[in-house]
Design an enzyme around this catalytic site. Structure first.
Site, PDB file in Angstrom:
ATOM      1  N   HIS A   1      -1.294 -10.831  -5.391  1.00 41.25           N
ATOM      2  CA  HIS A   1       0.096 -10.643  -5.235  1.00 41.25           C
ATOM      3  C   HIS A   1       1.113 -11.660  -5.752  1.00 41.25           C
ATOM      4  O   HIS A   1       2.185 -11.182  -6.345  1.00 41.25           O
ATOM      5  CB  HIS A   1       0.625 -10.407  -3.719  1.00 41.25           C
ATOM      6  CG  HIS A   1      -0.288  -9.530  -2.880  1.00 41.25           C
ATOM      7  ND1 HIS A   1      -0.140  -8.039  -3.127  1.00 41.25           N
ATOM      8  CD2 HIS A   1      -1.255  -9.350  -1.776  1.00 41.25           C
ATOM      9  CE1 HIS A   1      -0.991  -7.546  -2.482  1.00 41.25           C
ATOM     10  NE2 HIS A   1      -1.504  -8.295  -1.608  1.00 41.25           N
TER      11      HIS A   1
ATOM     12  N   HIS B   1       0.852  -1.083   0.141  1.00 43.23           N
ATOM     13  CA  HIS B   1       0.187  -0.124  -0.013  1.00 43.23           C
ATOM     14  C   HIS B   1       0.897   1.230  -0.040  1.00 43.23           C
ATOM     15  O   HIS B   1       0.574   2.184  -0.766  1.00 43.23           O
ATOM     16  CB  HIS B   1      -1.012   0.135   1.169  1.00 43.23           C
ATOM     17  CG  HIS B   1      -2.075  -1.274   1.186  1.00 43.23           C
ATOM     18  ND1 HIS B   1      -2.747  -1.561   2.240  1.00 43.23           N
ATOM     19  CD2 HIS B   1      -2.181  -1.997   0.226  1.00 43.23           C
ATOM     20  CE1 HIS B   1      -3.441  -2.686   1.943  1.00 43.23           C
ATOM     21  NE2 HIS B   1      -3.101  -2.982   0.771  1.00 43.23           N
TER      22      HIS B   1
ATOM     23  N   ASP C   1      -3.593  -2.928  -5.025  1.00 38.29           N
ATOM     24  CA  ASP C   1      -2.535  -4.047  -4.619  1.00 38.29           C
ATOM     25  C   ASP C   1      -1.669  -4.054  -6.068  1.00 38.29           C
ATOM     26  O   ASP C   1      -0.474  -4.256  -5.731  1.00 38.29           O
ATOM     27  CB  ASP C   1      -3.032  -5.153  -4.386  1.00 38.29           C
ATOM     28  CG  ASP C   1      -3.512  -5.219  -2.820  1.00 38.29           C
ATOM     29  OD1 ASP C   1      -3.064  -4.569  -2.155  1.00 38.29           O
ATOM     30  OD2 ASP C   1      -4.550  -5.959  -2.543  1.00 38.29           O
TER      31      ASP C   1
ATOM     32  N   HIS D   1      -9.578  -1.804  -4.547  1.00 43.54           N
ATOM     33  CA  HIS D   1      -8.439  -2.437  -3.824  1.00 43.54           C
ATOM     34  C   HIS D   1      -7.715  -3.367  -4.586  1.00 43.54           C
ATOM     35  O   HIS D   1      -6.225  -3.067  -4.096  1.00 43.54           O
ATOM     36  CB  HIS D   1      -8.894  -2.890  -2.473  1.00 43.54           C
ATOM     37  CG  HIS D   1      -7.800  -3.313  -1.205  1.00 43.54           C
ATOM     38  ND1 HIS D   1      -7.401  -2.192  -0.573  1.00 43.54           N
ATOM     39  CD2 HIS D   1      -7.003  -4.273  -1.361  1.00 43.54           C
ATOM     40  CE1 HIS D   1      -6.006  -2.815   0.166  1.00 43.54           C
ATOM     41  NE2 HIS D   1      -6.040  -3.970  -0.596  1.00 43.54           N
TER      42      HIS D   1
HETATM   43 ZN   LIG Z   1      -4.007  -4.700  -0.080  1.00 39.24          ZN
END
Ligand SMILES: [Zn+2]
Length: 289
Positions: free
Chosen positions: A265, A80, A242, A238
């Site tokens: 991720h 973040h 990311d 969101h």
């Molecule tokens: Zn996140």
């Protein structure tokens, strides 16, 4: 176009969403060419060496993006802050953290983005800003998940998520990234999770710091948080946040179009590795303002 750092340092306090460890995060200017790095101020000796915000320092990318310096120094959940730095056009910073994980703050990048903006941007004499220009498509596919980079003159993010839970469903958002768009449309979007998964996560030592103060919780097809959502499609925003943070691990802005279908991720960081590994897929360019 000159490189940029912040004009004044600042300190934020938070807790790690996975570790629940309280931390002080001091963000300081760094010299031109230094890039962004983390230092664990609670460690000493080799473990306290800088941890570069670069894919070469990637330790793991399952539930958060975690970096290490190879000498025992690790910093978790960097995505973040790095998204904020990348979107706001900051090249050089030193981030001193007094514990093993960045603060989750309110679950979004709002506190980081606001503090960086308030600290002011200063340009630096020395090498020019550089970007990584995508020259040909690079793609990672993992089952139904896909992440790709294709050539584009702008930094475009196109993200789709697909959840069977009716509280989320299928959401898609495409944005051209710039500081104003990031601050208004992406930075305030919070992380989220299913209440039904919490026990299993915590049995693995994950999400120990999660609460309704820093996570959108979903149960029985509904958002549990009494304040509701910040955007009707806060979830996909969101995931875009990311992705911006994970792609920042390339070490410079990626001039190209990111397409993510159910990205995470692991997929995002694999994409950065695949791009950099193919010398015919990208080149250094000076970044237009
Ligand atoms: Zn996140």
């Amino acid at each position: 176009v000159l490189q940029r750092t912040i004009a004044r340092d600042f300190t934020l306090h938070g807790v790690g969403v996975h570790s629940a460890a309280p931390v002080a995060i001091r963000v300081r200017p760094a010299p031109a060419g230094a890039g962004i790095s983390f230092v664990r101020s609670d460690l000493s000796g080799p473990a306290a060496a800088p941890i570069p915000a670069h894919i070469d320092a990637l330790k793991s990318a399952q539930n958060s993006t975690n970096l290490a310096n190879g000498a025992g120094g690790e910093i978790a959940t960097v995505e973040h802050l790095l998204a904020s730095c990348s979107a706001l056009g900051l090249d050089n910073l030193l981030v001193e953290v007094s514990g093993p994980e960045m603060g989750i703050m309110d679950g979004s990048a709002k506190a980081y983005a606001e503090a960086l903006i308030a600290a002011g941007v200063t340009t630096q004499a020395g090498p020019q800003r550089r970007a990584i220009e995508v020259l040909k498509p690079v793609e990672i596919v993992s089952g139904a998940k896909r992440a790709a980079l294709t050539p584009s003159e702008a930094r475009v993010f196109d993200v789709t998520i697909r959840f069977t839970d009716p509280a989320i469903g299928t959401q898609r958002l495409e944005l051209m990234l710039n500081p104003a768009v990031f601050a208004a449309e992406v930075a305030p979007a919070r992380t989220f999770g299913f209440l039904a998964d919490l026990e299993a996560y915590q049995a693995k030592g994950l999400a120990m710091g999660a609460s309704l103060e820093n996570t959108i919780a979903i149960a029985d097809g509904r958002v549990v948080n009494p304040e509701g959502l910040r955007y009707p499609d806060e979830f996909v925003r969101h995931k875009m946040l990311d992705a911006i943070g994970d792609l920042a691990l390339a070490g410079a802005p990626i001039l190209g179009r990111f397409e993510g279908d159910q990205p995470g991720h692991a997929l995002n960081t694999q994409l950065v590795l695949a791009l950099l590994a193919d010398e015919t897929a990208w080149r250094w360019v000076e970044l237009p303002d």
